[in-house]
Scaffold this active site. Structure first.
Site, mmCIF file in Angstrom:
data_model
loop_
_atom_site.group_PDB
_atom_site.id
_atom_site.type_symbol
_atom_site.label_atom_id
_atom_site.label_comp_id
_atom_site.label_asym_id
_atom_site.label_seq_id
_atom_site.Cartn_x
_atom_site.Cartn_y
_atom_site.Cartn_z
ATOM 1 N N LEU A 4 0.945 -1.267 -0.051
ATOM 2 C CA LEU A 4 -0.004 0.081 0.049
ATOM 3 C C LEU A 4 1.043 1.262 -0.135
ATOM 4 O O LEU A 4 0.656 2.137 -0.678
ATOM 5 C CB LEU A 4 -0.916 0.036 1.283
ATOM 6 C CG LEU A 4 -1.850 1.090 1.477
ATOM 7 C CD1 LEU A 4 -2.996 1.103 0.067
ATOM 8 C CD2 LEU A 4 -2.895 0.884 2.533
ATOM 9 N N PRO A 62 6.770 6.005 -1.389
ATOM 10 C CA PRO A 62 7.651 6.765 -0.979
ATOM 11 C C PRO A 62 7.051 8.086 -0.323
ATOM 12 O O PRO A 62 7.554 8.728 0.608
ATOM 13 C CB PRO A 62 8.554 6.848 -2.213
ATOM 14 C CG PRO A 62 8.413 5.752 -2.934
ATOM 15 C CD PRO A 62 7.106 5.166 -2.728
ATOM 16 N N SER A 117 0.604 7.731 5.267
ATOM 17 C CA SER A 117 -0.616 7.727 5.932
ATOM 18 C C SER A 117 -1.657 8.310 5.048
ATOM 19 O O SER A 117 -2.841 7.819 5.044
ATOM 20 C CB SER A 117 -0.510 8.810 6.839
ATOM 21 O OG SER A 117 0.267 8.378 8.020
ATOM 22 N N GLN A 128 9.051 -0.241 46.861
ATOM 23 C CA GLN A 128 7.932 0.258 46.233
ATOM 24 C C GLN A 128 7.876 0.890 44.835
ATOM 25 O O GLN A 128 6.905 0.717 44.110
ATOM 26 C CB GLN A 128 7.121 1.276 47.192
ATOM 27 C CG GLN A 128 5.704 1.040 47.170
ATOM 28 C CD GLN A 128 4.891 2.050 48.220
ATOM 29 O OE1 GLN A 128 5.208 3.074 48.295
ATOM 30 N NE2 GLN A 128 4.037 1.324 49.252
ATOM 31 N N GLN A 130 14.198 -0.306 32.175
ATOM 32 C CA GLN A 130 14.482 0.373 33.339
ATOM 33 C C GLN A 130 14.708 -0.461 34.638
ATOM 34 O O GLN A 130 15.745 -0.303 35.244
ATOM 35 C CB GLN A 130 13.560 1.633 33.661
ATOM 36 C CG GLN A 130 14.250 2.918 34.562
ATOM 37 C CD GLN A 130 15.182 3.707 33.744
ATOM 38 O OE1 GLN A 130 15.156 3.567 32.741
ATOM 39 N NE2 GLN A 130 15.701 4.183 34.562
ATOM 40 N N ILE A 131 13.861 -1.120 34.674
ATOM 41 C CA ILE A 131 13.955 -2.299 35.997
ATOM 42 C C ILE A 131 15.209 -3.090 35.911
ATOM 43 O O ILE A 131 16.090 -3.336 37.010
ATOM 44 C CB ILE A 131 12.614 -3.025 36.209
ATOM 45 C CG1 ILE A 131 11.505 -2.027 36.594
ATOM 46 C CG2 ILE A 131 12.940 -4.165 37.024
ATOM 47 C CD1 ILE A 131 10.210 -2.905 36.633
ATOM 48 N N HIS A 132 15.708 -3.351 34.601
ATOM 49 C CA HIS A 132 16.528 -4.280 34.513
ATOM 50 C C HIS A 132 17.945 -3.437 34.416
ATOM 51 O O HIS A 132 19.133 -3.929 34.888
ATOM 52 C CB HIS A 132 16.799 -4.977 33.036
ATOM 53 C CG HIS A 132 15.793 -6.166 33.086
ATOM 54 N ND1 HIS A 132 14.324 -6.001 33.257
ATOM 55 C CD2 HIS A 132 16.240 -7.523 33.168
ATOM 56 C CE1 HIS A 132 14.033 -7.658 33.219
ATOM 57 N NE2 HIS A 132 15.077 -8.264 32.713
ATOM 58 N N GLU A 134 0.498 0.003 9.603
ATOM 59 C CA GLU A 134 -0.730 -0.179 9.390
ATOM 60 C C GLU A 134 -1.745 1.033 10.074
ATOM 61 O O GLU A 134 -2.598 0.842 10.684
ATOM 62 C CB GLU A 134 -1.237 -1.451 10.065
ATOM 63 C CG GLU A 134 -0.803 -2.638 9.113
ATOM 64 C CD GLU A 134 -1.239 -3.973 9.656
ATOM 65 O OE1 GLU A 134 -2.392 -4.215 10.000
ATOM 66 O OE2 GLU A 134 -0.326 -5.068 9.583
ATOM 67 N N GLU A 169 -1.344 8.504 15.422
ATOM 68 C CA GLU A 169 -1.955 9.629 14.914
ATOM 69 C C GLU A 169 -3.080 9.390 14.244
ATOM 70 O O GLU A 169 -4.208 10.047 14.329
ATOM 71 C CB GLU A 169 -0.976 10.783 14.478
ATOM 72 C CG GLU A 169 0.188 11.310 15.189
ATOM 73 C CD GLU A 169 1.075 10.434 15.711
ATOM 74 O OE1 GLU A 169 1.359 9.192 15.088
ATOM 75 O OE2 GLU A 169 1.990 10.516 16.773
#
Ligand code: COS
Length: 380
Positions: A128, A131, A135, A279, A337-339, A364, A368
């Protein structure tokens, strides 16, 4: 086809299907995916998806049947994404090309192409974007000029998954100038057509994708999908069906990131405690889990609405894609971030997901565009 689910939970058969698909992805398919060449179609992988019966689940009807199940597609995409994103994408692209032929093709096109797509012998693609027009579909330019009882197609397509290796393209071209959305026609174009060439594009992920150049490719009247000048509708109906499943892919990635973060925070120690005892971390995990579940439910609801034959599923489909793809990006980022730094090492699951999770917010229909679609539907 899977039995109907309740509003809130999958049935046992659907749970089993997902568990089996996750297991297959992790234990069998991922190794085949890793052997592939980045950016190119991995044919052994497509064949393995067929051999293990997954592709057949996307095309459950007998030859020539038009049965599709949006929910089954979503469940498979979510499950495969948890174990092998490449396998997920290979399955999904067979569906994207194949479903537009099933939805809009005449009997001969369905019989010619759907069985080989379902058996993994033919690799499918949906062409579809151009260049200059991604959208704004109604502005597409690739020209289809009348030629005897058919057409000659000339122009460019880009960011086409499975190009340039696909065996069959559902390709959108302009049959009437200055007619916007009302001058586009969908064609089924074999990959070995004279005048069709292409090259791969290297992306941030291993996704097989490329450009196509058409130089007077001949397409007979029998290769038209749907009506002449009715291609915009063909594209939109396909996207209405497929957008929730892009959300499902994203939910699968979010779940994989969440699982990794829960495991890591449960055993990694810092300052004399495991991370989960902070926490700031445990509440972040709770938020990740809640948002992932909310995204999952939107995806299932949109898919169930499609399968129930609702007249217009455009709004729920766009909501599912928008919310799930944005959520997955947030969840994967939080898991990184936790890792900490380990997640950024090449080859780490989260490094992989961090690259994979970005594209679904664009293809797809960008986030926006989904908001635009939802906003318009509010005023319909
Ligand atoms: N189902 C059926 N018909 C639809 C439809 C849908 N989901 N969406 C639009 N149509 C119809 C409209 O009803 C209208 O028909 P009428 O003129 O007879 O009323 C026609 O198609 C044109 O629609 P519209 O005026 O909304 O078109 P626009 O050019 O304004 O664009 C958007 C619509 C932006 C929604 C469309 O271009 C889009 O989805 N763009 C993103 C494309 C995309 O996903 N690209 C990625 C490539 S695939 S990887």
């Amino acid at each position: 086809m899977a039995p109907p689910m309740s509003a809130f939970a999958l049935g046992p058969e659907q749970d089993d299907l997902m568990k089996e698909a996750v297991r297959l992805a992790r234990e069998t398919l991922n190794a085949i995916a890793r052997d592939g060449e980045p950016g190119r179609v991995n044919r052994p992988l497509v064949r393995a998806l067929a051999e293990h019966g997954l592709l057949r689940r996307l095309f459950p009807g007998a030859e020539g049947s038009r049965d599709v199940s949006a929910l089954e597609l979503c469940l498979l995409r979510e499950a495969l994404a948890q174990g092998s994103t490449e396998s997920e994408t290979a399955l999904a692209m067979q569906g994207l090309g194949g479903y537009s032929i099933l939805q809009s093709g005449h009997e001969d096109l369905v019989r010619r192409w759907v069985p080989p797509i379902a058996s993994g012998e033919a690799v499918a693609a949906f062409a579809l974007s151009e260049p200059a027009h991604g959208s704004d579909v109604a502005a597409l330019e690739l020209a289809a000029k009348p030629d005897g009882d058919g057409y000659r197609l000339s122009g460019s397509k880009t960011w086409i998954s499975n190009a340039p290796d696909a065996d069959v393209y559902v390709l959108f071209a302009r049959t009437t100038r200055d007619a916007g959305a009302k001058g586009i026609t969908a064609f089924v174009v074999p990959g070995d057509s004279a005048g069709l060439a292409g090259e791969p594009i290297e992306l941030v992920s291993r996704h097989p994708i490329g450009r196509l150049e058409l130089d007077g490719v001949r397409a007979g009247r029998d290769q038209v999908l749907g009506d002449v000048d009715g291609g915009f509708r063909v594209a939109m109906r396909t996207l209405d069906l497929f957008r929730p499943s892009v959300g499902a892919f994203s939910v699968g990635m979010a779940q994989a990131a969440l699982d990794a973060a829960v495991a890591h925070a449960g055993q990694r120690e810092a300052f004399g405690r495991t991370l989960r005892e902070f926490q700031a971390v445990s509440h972040k995990l709770a938020e990740m889990a809640t948002r992932t579940e909310a995204a999952r439910l939107l995806v299932y609801a949109a898919a169930a609405a499609y399968d129930a034959g609702r007249e217009r599923v455009t709004r729920s489909s766009a909501m599912a894609k928008l919310f799930a793809t944005e959520t997955a990006q947030w969840v994967v980022d939080a898991a990184v971030q936790i890792h900490g730094a380990a997640a950024l090492e090449r080859g780490h699951l989260l490094e992989h997901l961090y690259r994979e999770v970005r594209a679904p917010r664009i293809y797809e229909g960008t986030s926006e565009i989904q908001r635009e679609v939802i906003a318009r539907e509010l005023y319909r």
